[in-house]
Design a protein around this motif. Structure first.
Motif, short mmCIF file in Angstrom:
data_model
loop_
_atom_site.label_atom_id
_atom_site.label_comp_id
_atom_site.label_asym_id
_atom_site.label_seq_id
_atom_site.Cartn_x
_atom_site.Cartn_y
_atom_site.Cartn_z
N ASP A 47 1.18 -1.23 -0.17
CA ASP A 47 -0.32 -0.17 0.10
C ASP A 47 0.86 0.73 -0.53
O ASP A 47 0.38 2.04 -1.25
CB ASP A 47 -0.54 0.26 1.04
N LEU A 48 1.85 1.57 0.68
CA LEU A 48 2.71 2.12 0.91
C LEU A 48 3.74 2.60 -0.39
O LEU A 48 3.62 4.16 -1.63
CB LEU A 48 3.86 2.03 2.19
N ARG A 51 1.00 4.10 -2.62
CA ARG A 51 0.98 5.80 -3.08
C ARG A 51 2.16 6.39 -3.09
O ARG A 51 2.12 7.47 -3.55
CB ARG A 51 0.56 5.80 -1.19
N LEU A 52 3.35 6.10 -2.82
CA LEU A 52 4.49 6.34 -3.71
C LEU A 52 4.51 6.93 -4.87
O LEU A 52 5.17 7.61 -5.58
CB LEU A 52 5.81 5.96 -2.66
N HIS A 54 1.71 6.68 -7.00
CA HIS A 54 0.89 7.48 -7.55
C HIS A 54 1.01 8.86 -7.19
O HIS A 54 -0.49 9.57 -7.46
CB HIS A 54 -0.72 6.71 -7.61
N ARG A 55 1.89 9.14 -6.33
CA ARG A 55 1.69 10.51 -6.33
C ARG A 55 2.05 10.95 -7.25
O ARG A 55 2.47 11.22 -8.09
CB ARG A 55 3.27 11.12 -5.08
#
Length: 64
Positions: A47-48, A51-52, A54-55
């Motif tokens: 998950d992390l 998120r990184l 798709h920033r």
């Protein structure tokens, strides 16, 4: 086999399977698998990472 008999047998078997599934779920409810924490940590890292990746990119305004 008569259709009513077939339907009744099907209903009985379905009820037996539902009870067996409920018993299985209740027996597994308190038991944790050996790699439970490892799996949680793995999904947290996935998950992390997503998120990184798709920033949104920051675009700076250019003065022309």
């Amino acid at each position: 086999m008569h259709t009513d008999v077939h339907l009744r047998l099907h209903d009985l078997r379905a009820a037996e399977l539902r009870t067996e599934a409920d018993r299985f779920r209740l027996s597994r409810a308190g038991a944790r698998t050996p790699g439970h924490l490892r799996r949680l940590l793995g999904w947290f890292l996935v998950d992390l990472g997503l998120r990184l990746v798709h920033r949104p990119r920051v675009r700076h305004a250019r003065i022309a």
